[in-house]
Design an enzyme around this catalytic site. Structure first.
Site, PDB file in Angstrom:
ATOM      1  N   SER A  34       0.860  -1.141  -0.011  1.00  0.00           N
ATOM      2  CA  SER A  34      -0.237  -0.055  -0.076  1.00  0.00           C
ATOM      3  C   SER A  34       0.779   1.399  -0.156  1.00  0.00           C
ATOM      4  O   SER A  34       0.352   2.279  -0.544  1.00  0.00           O
ATOM      5  CB  SER A  34      -1.078  -0.072   1.134  1.00  0.00           C
ATOM      6  OG  SER A  34      -0.299  -0.385   2.348  1.00  0.00           O
ATOM      7  N   HIS A  48      -5.609  -3.224  -3.036  1.00  0.00           N
ATOM      8  CA  HIS A  48      -5.296  -2.335  -4.096  1.00  0.00           C
ATOM      9  C   HIS A  48      -5.216  -2.846  -5.459  1.00  0.00           C
ATOM     10  O   HIS A  48      -4.818  -2.284  -6.198  1.00  0.00           O
ATOM     11  CB  HIS A  48      -3.829  -1.571  -3.717  1.00  0.00           C
ATOM     12  CG  HIS A  48      -3.778  -0.820  -2.242  1.00  0.00           C
ATOM     13  ND1 HIS A  48      -4.533   0.196  -2.133  1.00  0.00           N
ATOM     14  CD2 HIS A  48      -3.573  -1.325  -1.094  1.00  0.00           C
ATOM     15  CE1 HIS A  48      -4.296   0.867  -0.790  1.00  0.00           C
ATOM     16  NE2 HIS A  48      -3.696  -0.197  -0.217  1.00  0.00           N
ATOM     17  N   LYS A  86     -12.215   0.892  -2.146  1.00  0.00           N
ATOM     18  CA  LYS A  86     -11.067   1.398  -2.905  1.00  0.00           C
ATOM     19  C   LYS A  86     -11.789   1.422  -4.376  1.00  0.00           C
ATOM     20  O   LYS A  86     -12.396   2.379  -4.738  1.00  0.00           O
ATOM     21  CB  LYS A  86      -9.888   0.872  -2.663  1.00  0.00           C
ATOM     22  CG  LYS A  86      -9.461   1.130  -1.226  1.00  0.00           C
ATOM     23  CD  LYS A  86      -8.026   0.475  -0.669  1.00  0.00           C
ATOM     24  CE  LYS A  86      -7.944   0.799   0.679  1.00  0.00           C
ATOM     25  NZ  LYS A  86      -7.256  -0.074   1.737  1.00  0.00           N
TER      26      LYS A  86
HETATM   27  C1  LIG Z   1      -7.350  -0.096   3.165  1.00  0.00           C
HETATM   28  C2  LIG Z   1      -6.618  -1.430   3.476  1.00  0.00           C
HETATM   29  C3  LIG Z   1      -7.140  -2.464   4.210  1.00  0.00           C
HETATM   30  C4  LIG Z   1      -8.483  -2.022   5.080  1.00  0.00           C
HETATM   31  O1  LIG Z   1      -9.542  -1.924   4.393  1.00  0.00           O
HETATM   32  P1  LIG Z   1     -10.840  -1.178   4.713  1.00  0.00           P
HETATM   33  O2  LIG Z   1     -11.792  -1.548   3.848  1.00  0.00           O
HETATM   34  O3  LIG Z   1     -10.379   0.343   4.324  1.00  0.00           O
HETATM   35  O4  LIG Z   1     -10.816  -1.306   6.113  1.00  0.00           O
HETATM   36  C5  LIG Z   1      -6.799  -3.640   4.311  1.00  0.00           C
HETATM   37  N1  LIG Z   1      -5.503  -3.750   3.841  1.00  0.00           N
HETATM   38  C6  LIG Z   1      -4.839  -3.124   2.856  1.00  0.00           C
HETATM   39  C7  LIG Z   1      -3.648  -3.396   2.427  1.00  0.00           C
HETATM   40  C8  LIG Z   1      -5.460  -1.870   2.571  1.00  0.00           C
HETATM   41  O5  LIG Z   1      -4.747  -0.954   1.905  1.00  0.00           O
END
Ligand SMILES: *Cc1c(COP(=O)(O)O)cnc(C)c1O
Length: 404
Positions: A187, A215, A246
């Site tokens: 990330s 992602h 996302k």
């Molecule tokens: C954003 C993210 C999460 C968490 O997901 P949410 O739905 O925002 O709680 C988990 N793992 C990674 C790698 C992320 O980037």
């Protein structure tokens, strides 16, 4: 005493340029947003910091599906999934997601969660019981780190992307369930885990792989099915987590895995059992999001995103070399410009903001000390002109280095 302690901690953070502040968006998630204090007139900003990779967070058809879902199912679910909160909308979403992952995971079923954070806690605590070992990639997301902390399993970390080190750790380990835990797209760096190699190790050492595709889902793969489609992988040993806030533009997450594993999570995962189900309207809206991701529009949005990534990297590569910064090795929508020093990263972010451009400065503990960076994220709703404006602004902010 507590307040004094916390005030001192805040002063320490401030001295290290580590204070975090929230900004208030007055308009929907989009590249061009209005941002400002609650009672001030907001200012327009061009932002490169959301994870809305396909530009779906503000898509009219998905917003309309959310409204339609609210008219059909109301605002709230009223209870947890196992009590009475599980609706037909949740079930339809899970069925569709299972169908999406079926080419990659035999006998796949899917389980919808309110957030990816909870999905990760759920998987790691339910499978990582006493006697098991979690082999965790060094750059895993905080939610996987917290899941590992909460799990009763032993935890071992392996260096970023280091298959040989992991091979040795797995070989040294006899007895007990072995779970490899990794982000797919990292990330803060944007690079992709060597999943084919990890899968080969899993097979050799009778281990399983928990892969967090927060992602990748929606953004990667011919049909947007994520990293498994992108890399052409298929295995019963894959336990897949995709997030839906996302690229999918809404909220929540899901786990896709062999039906037996999903059944186990439904019965044992505390972050699944002891929380109110997400509003059914959200699941209903996600069905529309999936249709868009898989269709022609999704393909066009992924192509647009790919073009912007190439343009940005081309320009940034030159600027980074001039400035003595490092552009991370990434082909994804996450492009890290590693500046190093916390204050320097903040100063660069502030210089861009003075030009009406918002890029997050990411500092420790989110990234290792000495690797503070601008985390530039692109979205299909950016235009080539938006990217050029960013490159021009960064060019003006490049520190002048003394000639040798
Ligand atoms: C954003 C993210 C999460 C968490 O997901 P949410 O739905 O925002 O709680 C988990 N793992 C990674 C790698 C992320 O980037």
């Amino acid at each position: 005493m507590l307040l004094e302690q916390l005030t001192r901690a805040a002063a320490d953070r401030e001295a290290q340029a580590l204070t975090r502040r929230r900004r208030i968006a007055h308009t929907a998630c989009a590249p061009h947003q209005s941002v400002g204090a609650i009672d001030a007139r907001p200012v327009p900003l061009l932002t490169f910091s959301s994870n809305d990779y396909l530009g779906l967070a503000n898509h009219p058809a998905i917003a309309e599906a959310l409204a339609d879902g609210a008219r059909r199912y109301g605002a709230g679910s009223g209870a947890s999934h196992l009590v009475s909160g599980h609706s037909i909308a949740h079930a339809q979403l899970e069925q569709e997601l299972a169908r999406w992952l079926a080419p990659h995971i035999p006998q796949a079923q899917a389980l919808y969660f309110c957030t990816g954070y909870m999905a990760n806690l759920a998987v790691l605590t339910s499978l990582g019981t006493a006697g098991a070992t979690l082999f965790c990639e060094a750059l895993n997301h905080a939610s996987l780190i917290d899941g590992a902390r909460l799990a009763r399993a032993d935890v071992q970390r392996y260096p970023h992307g280091d298959l040989a080190a992991l091979d040795a750790q797995l070989a040294a380990h006899t007895g007990g369930l072995k779970l490899i835990v990794t982000d797919s797209v990292f990330s803060m760096d944007g690079d992709i885990a060597p999943l084919a190699g990890l899968l080969a190790l899993a097979e050799r050492h009778d281990a399983w792989i928990i892969v967090d595709d927060a992602h990748g889902f929606g953004a990667l793969g011919e049909n947007g099915r994520g990293v498994l489609e992108h890399l052409g992988l298929r295995s019963e040993r894959l336990i897949y987590i995709g997030t839906l806030g996302k690229a999918a533009g809404v909220a929540g997450a899901f786990v896709a895995a062999h039906a037996t594993i999903i059944e186990h999570l439904v019965n044992t995962a505390r972050p699944y059992i002891y929380t109110t189900a997400a509003p059914p309207a959200v699941a209903h809206a996600l069905l529309t999001s999936l249709t868009i991701i898989a269709g022609e529009e999704g393909r066009q949005r992924r192509a647009q995103l790919g073009g912007l990534i190439a343009t940005l990297r081309d320009g940034l590569g030159r600027l980074a070399a001039q400035a003595g910064w490092t552009l991370g090795e990434s082909d994804t929508a996450i492009q890290p410009l590693i500046v190093g020093d916390n204050a320097a990263a903040l100063a660069l972010s502030a210089a861009l903001e003075a030009e009406g451009i918002r890029v997050g400065a990411i500092r420790p503990p989110t990234v290792p000390a000495g690797t503070a960076r601008l985390r530039i994220t692109l979205s299909a709703s950016h235009t080539a002109q938006d990217v050029q404006r960013l490159l021009d602004a960064i060019a003006r902010a490049v520190p002048h280095r003394e000639a040798a």
